[in-house]
Design a protein around this motif. Sequence first.
Motif, PDB file in Angstrom:
ATOM      1  N   ASP A 284       0.856  -1.193   0.000  1.00  0.00           N
ATOM      2  CA  ASP A 284       0.000   0.000   0.000  1.00  0.00           C
ATOM      3  C   ASP A 284       0.889   1.238   0.000  1.00  0.00           C
ATOM      4  OD1 ASP A 284      -2.637  -1.249   0.255  1.00  0.00           O
ATOM      5  OD2 ASP A 284      -1.895  -1.921   2.213  1.00  0.00           O
ATOM      6  N   ASP A 285       0.621   2.143  -0.936  1.00  0.00           N
ATOM      7  CA  ASP A 285       1.574   3.262  -1.043  1.00  0.00           C
ATOM      8  C   ASP A 285       1.494   4.222   0.144  1.00  0.00           C
ATOM      9  OD1 ASP A 285      -0.764   4.449  -1.680  1.00  0.00           O
ATOM     10  OD2 ASP A 285      -0.245   4.922  -3.762  1.00  0.00           O
ATOM     11  N   TRP A 286       0.412   4.107   0.939  1.00  0.00           N
ATOM     12  CA  TRP A 286       0.283   4.966   2.120  1.00  0.00           C
ATOM     13  C   TRP A 286       0.865   4.321   3.370  1.00  0.00           C
ATOM     14  CZ3 TRP A 286      -2.388   1.597   4.934  1.00  0.00           C
ATOM     15  CH2 TRP A 286      -3.282   0.747   4.268  1.00  0.00           C
ATOM     16  N   TYR A 287       1.320   3.059   3.247  1.00  0.00           N
ATOM     17  CA  TYR A 287       1.894   2.408   4.429  1.00  0.00           C
ATOM     18  C   TYR A 287       3.226   3.062   4.769  1.00  0.00           C
ATOM     19  CZ  TYR A 287       3.763  -1.226   7.551  1.00  0.00           C
ATOM     20  OH  TYR A 287       4.301  -1.890   8.622  1.00  0.00           O
ATOM     21  N   GLU A 288       3.329   3.548   5.998  1.00  0.00           N
ATOM     22  CA  GLU A 288       4.518   4.330   6.369  1.00  0.00           C
ATOM     23  C   GLU A 288       5.807   3.512   6.258  1.00  0.00           C
ATOM     24  OE1 GLU A 288       4.368   6.828   9.753  1.00  0.00           O
ATOM     25  OE2 GLU A 288       2.295   7.416   9.399  1.00  0.00           O
ATOM     26  N   TRP A 289       5.697   2.202   6.389  1.00  0.00           N
ATOM     27  CA  TRP A 289       6.887   1.351   6.315  1.00  0.00           C
ATOM     28  C   TRP A 289       6.924   0.533   5.020  1.00  0.00           C
ATOM     29  CZ3 TRP A 289       7.687  -0.871  11.978  1.00  0.00           C
ATOM     30  CH2 TRP A 289       8.384   0.082  12.743  1.00  0.00           C
ATOM     31  N   LYS A 290       6.279   1.073   3.973  1.00  0.00           N
ATOM     32  CA  LYS A 290       6.259   0.354   2.690  1.00  0.00           C
ATOM     33  C   LYS A 290       7.686   0.058   2.202  1.00  0.00           C
ATOM     34  CE  LYS A 290       5.138   2.730  -1.071  1.00  0.00           C
ATOM     35  NZ  LYS A 290       6.158   2.655  -2.133  1.00  0.00           N
ATOM     36  N   ASP A 291       8.564   1.045   2.321  1.00  0.00           N
ATOM     37  CA  ASP A 291       9.932   0.888   1.816  1.00  0.00           C
ATOM     38  C   ASP A 291      10.942   0.694   2.934  1.00  0.00           C
ATOM     39  OD1 ASP A 291       9.078   1.303  -0.871  1.00  0.00           O
ATOM     40  OD2 ASP A 291       8.931   3.447  -0.414  1.00  0.00           O
ATOM     41  N   LYS A 292      10.450   0.279   4.064  1.00  0.00           N
ATOM     42  CA  LYS A 292      11.315   0.122   5.238  1.00  0.00           C
ATOM     43  C   LYS A 292      12.420  -0.905   4.973  1.00  0.00           C
ATOM     44  CE  LYS A 292      12.043   0.265   9.830  1.00  0.00           C
ATOM     45  NZ  LYS A 292      12.547   1.502  10.459  1.00  0.00           N
ATOM     46  N   LYS A 293      13.648  -0.525   5.338  1.00  0.00           N
ATOM     47  CA  LYS A 293      14.747  -1.493   5.259  1.00  0.00           C
ATOM     48  C   LYS A 293      14.679  -2.332   6.537  1.00  0.00           C
ATOM     49  CE  LYS A 293      19.776  -1.840   4.766  1.00  0.00           C
ATOM     50  NZ  LYS A 293      20.015  -2.701   5.954  1.00  0.00           N
ATOM     51  N   PHE A 294      14.430  -3.626   6.361  1.00  0.00           N
ATOM     52  CA  PHE A 294      14.265  -4.517   7.513  1.00  0.00           C
ATOM     53  C   PHE A 294      15.624  -4.910   8.080  1.00  0.00           C
ATOM     54  CE2 PHE A 294      13.612  -8.856   9.301  1.00  0.00           C
ATOM     55  CZ  PHE A 294      12.817  -8.463  10.372  1.00  0.00           C
ATOM     56  N   VAL A 295      15.772  -4.692   9.384  1.00  0.00           N
ATOM     57  CA  VAL A 295      17.018  -5.062  10.081  1.00  0.00           C
ATOM     58  C   VAL A 295      16.707  -6.215  11.025  1.00  0.00           C
ATOM     59  CG1 VAL A 295      18.861  -4.259  11.600  1.00  0.00           C
ATOM     60  CG2 VAL A 295      17.859  -2.692   9.926  1.00  0.00           C
ATOM     61  N   PRO A 296      17.152  -7.432  10.694  1.00  0.00           N
ATOM     62  CA  PRO A 296      16.867  -8.558  11.583  1.00  0.00           C
ATOM     63  C   PRO A 296      17.626  -8.437  12.904  1.00  0.00           C
ATOM     64  CG  PRO A 296      18.294  -9.242   9.773  1.00  0.00           C
ATOM     65  CD  PRO A 296      17.921  -7.811   9.503  1.00  0.00           C
ATOM     66  N   ASP A 297      17.122  -9.118  13.903  1.00  0.00           N
ATOM     67  CA  ASP A 297      17.735  -9.214  15.232  1.00  0.00           C
ATOM     68  C   ASP A 297      17.602  -7.928  16.052  1.00  0.00           C
ATOM     69  OD1 ASP A 297      18.770 -11.156  16.949  1.00  0.00           O
ATOM     70  OD2 ASP A 297      20.805 -10.381  16.772  1.00  0.00           O
ATOM     71  N   PHE A 298      16.850  -6.950  15.554  1.00  0.00           N
ATOM     72  CA  PHE A 298      16.644  -5.703  16.304  1.00  0.00           C
ATOM     73  C   PHE A 298      16.054  -6.008  17.683  1.00  0.00           C
ATOM     74  CE2 PHE A 298      13.949  -2.049  17.505  1.00  0.00           C
ATOM     75  CZ  PHE A 298      14.890  -1.031  17.475  1.00  0.00           C
ATOM     76  N   TYR A 299      15.229  -7.031  17.748  1.00  0.00           N
ATOM     77  CA  TYR A 299      14.619  -7.446  19.026  1.00  0.00           C
ATOM     78  C   TYR A 299      15.327  -8.681  19.598  1.00  0.00           C
ATOM     79  CZ  TYR A 299      10.984  -4.264  17.428  1.00  0.00           C
ATOM     80  OH  TYR A 299      10.307  -3.158  16.972  1.00  0.00           O
ATOM     81  N   TYR A 300      16.552  -8.966  19.154  1.00  0.00           N
ATOM     82  CA  TYR A 300      17.351 -10.122  19.599  1.00  0.00           C
ATOM     83  C   TYR A 300      16.676 -11.445  19.230  1.00  0.00           C
ATOM     84  CZ  TYR A 300      19.598  -6.679  22.764  1.00  0.00           C
ATOM     85  OH  TYR A 300      20.240  -5.593  23.308  1.00  0.00           O
ATOM     86  N   GLU A 301      15.725 -11.386  18.293  1.00  0.00           N
ATOM     87  CA  GLU A 301      14.948 -12.596  18.003  1.00  0.00           C
ATOM     88  C   GLU A 301      15.814 -13.681  17.370  1.00  0.00           C
ATOM     89  OE1 GLU A 301      14.627  -9.711  16.445  1.00  0.00           O
ATOM     90  OE2 GLU A 301      14.488 -10.004  14.287  1.00  0.00           O
ATOM     91  N   GLU A 302      16.879 -13.295  16.676  1.00  0.00           N
ATOM     92  CA  GLU A 302      17.761 -14.316  16.091  1.00  0.00           C
ATOM     93  C   GLU A 302      18.799 -14.774  17.111  1.00  0.00           C
ATOM     94  OE1 GLU A 302      19.115 -13.209  12.191  1.00  0.00           O
ATOM     95  OE2 GLU A 302      17.043 -13.388  11.455  1.00  0.00           O
ATOM     96  N   SER A 303      19.328 -13.838  17.878  1.00  0.00           N
ATOM     97  CA  SER A 303      20.315 -14.204  18.915  1.00  0.00           C
ATOM     98  C   SER A 303      19.713 -15.187  19.919  1.00  0.00           C
ATOM     99  CB  SER A 303      20.797 -12.956  19.657  1.00  0.00           C
ATOM    100  OG  SER A 303      21.475 -12.104  18.765  1.00  0.00           O
ATOM    101  N   LEU A 304      18.423 -15.001  20.213  1.00  0.00           N
ATOM    102  CA  LEU A 304      17.776 -15.871  21.199  1.00  0.00           C
ATOM    103  C   LEU A 304      17.628 -17.312  20.725  1.00  0.00           C
ATOM    104  CD1 LEU A 304      15.119 -13.439  22.670  1.00  0.00           C
ATOM    105  CD2 LEU A 304      16.766 -14.753  24.018  1.00  0.00           C
ATOM    106  N   ARG A 305      17.792 -17.545  19.423  1.00  0.00           N
ATOM    107  CA  ARG A 305      17.701 -18.912  18.889  1.00  0.00           C
ATOM    108  C   ARG A 305      19.052 -19.625  18.918  1.00  0.00           C
ATOM    109  NH1 ARG A 305      13.461 -19.900  15.106  1.00  0.00           N
ATOM    110  NH2 ARG A 305      12.055 -18.142  14.926  1.00  0.00           N
ATOM    111  N   LYS A 306      20.113 -18.857  19.200  1.00  0.00           N
ATOM    112  CA  LYS A 306      21.467 -19.433  19.159  1.00  0.00           C
ATOM    113  C   LYS A 306      21.774 -20.158  20.465  1.00  0.00           C
ATOM    114  CE  LYS A 306      23.074 -15.965  15.877  1.00  0.00           C
ATOM    115  NZ  LYS A 306      23.776 -14.684  15.717  1.00  0.00           N
ATOM    116  N   PRO A 307      22.869 -20.930  20.489  1.00  0.00           N
ATOM    117  CA  PRO A 307      23.258 -21.604  21.742  1.00  0.00           C
ATOM    118  C   PRO A 307      23.494 -20.581  22.855  1.00  0.00           C
ATOM    119  CG  PRO A 307      24.538 -22.424  19.892  1.00  0.00           C
ATOM    120  CD  PRO A 307      23.772 -21.249  19.379  1.00  0.00           C
TER     121      PRO A 307
END
Length: 350
Positions: free
Chosen positions: A312-335
Amino acid sequence: MSESIARIVRPVALVCALTALIAASPAPAAAGAHTFELTIQDTVITLVENQKFHTFAFNGQVPGPLIHVKEGDDVTVKVTNLTTLTHTIHWHGLVQNGSWRMDGVPGVTQPAINPGDTFTYHFKAEPAGTYWYHCHVNVNEHVSMRGMWGPFIIDPLNPTPLEKKVTRDYVLMMGAWPSKWAMKPGYGGVPGDVEDYFTINGKSYPETQPIRVKKGDVVRFRLFATSDVLHSLHIHGHVFLIAFKDGHRLPQPIEADTVLVAPGERYDLIMVANNPGRWMVHDHIDTHTTNAGKPMGGVMTTIEYEGVERTDDWYEWKDKKFVPDFYYEESLRKPYGMYENTALKGQPAQ
Ligand code: CU
């Protein structure tokens, strides 16, 4: 189905999904030993746009690195102070049974760590739960507005049936910043300060990141209030269970859509992602969704479901560059271990 029946049935279906979550099995493991190194560094972070803040950051990032261990593990942390002020580390919520000198309170359990010095903390990771580490010198400044905090997650030997179902785990450390003191380290954190920036993991909307889930996920949100203000977090489109308070399991999780988090508190929310769409998550203390008085900002993000278009062209995050692990969601899966996070790094202060 009539409109009115649908209105009743839909919430009931949500509650049934949550109730079904409360039932299942256990599984233990042997204690591990970990040695971590933390430095405290004068670091400039950017909250949003041009708003910079001088912090005393653990390993140059705000929040600090994730520490993730198992209940009963033996933990050693060597802390080196590279700033010009004194600091300590308090391991908030750990009971320090038999190790009170490791509690990190200057003038009570240890002398403060002088500039250039190293202090070694050694303790047992207990009890299990969502904890945090933070400085205990001039907490009114160092914790409330210099970013001296990070997540300390201790997995239980015997998880609850509910938490065993979790498929995605997110850390949200909320904070508030009075810009008056932004570049004046050593000052501020006094009564009368006006906090005019509000952050999740050190960033104000729109510099926060979306939370990406897929239908059927069981999502855990670990909420922290690190500064001197309350946060009242509302998740749209879902009913969640408040399952843990300050790391401790609640005997009967509470269904809710908004949760108030006071300074120092943690709440763990567990939620079934059962409503595909794009959903707002925000602080319902509404002034906390502004940046220097301008809406929309501060403590805001969205939940984005896999498979739901973001075009949707009005979505404020339409072109958002996604940065993984911002919420530690990937780190939390590691040993188990300590994990730095490039998404949260600042720049060395000049
Ligand atoms: Cu400090």
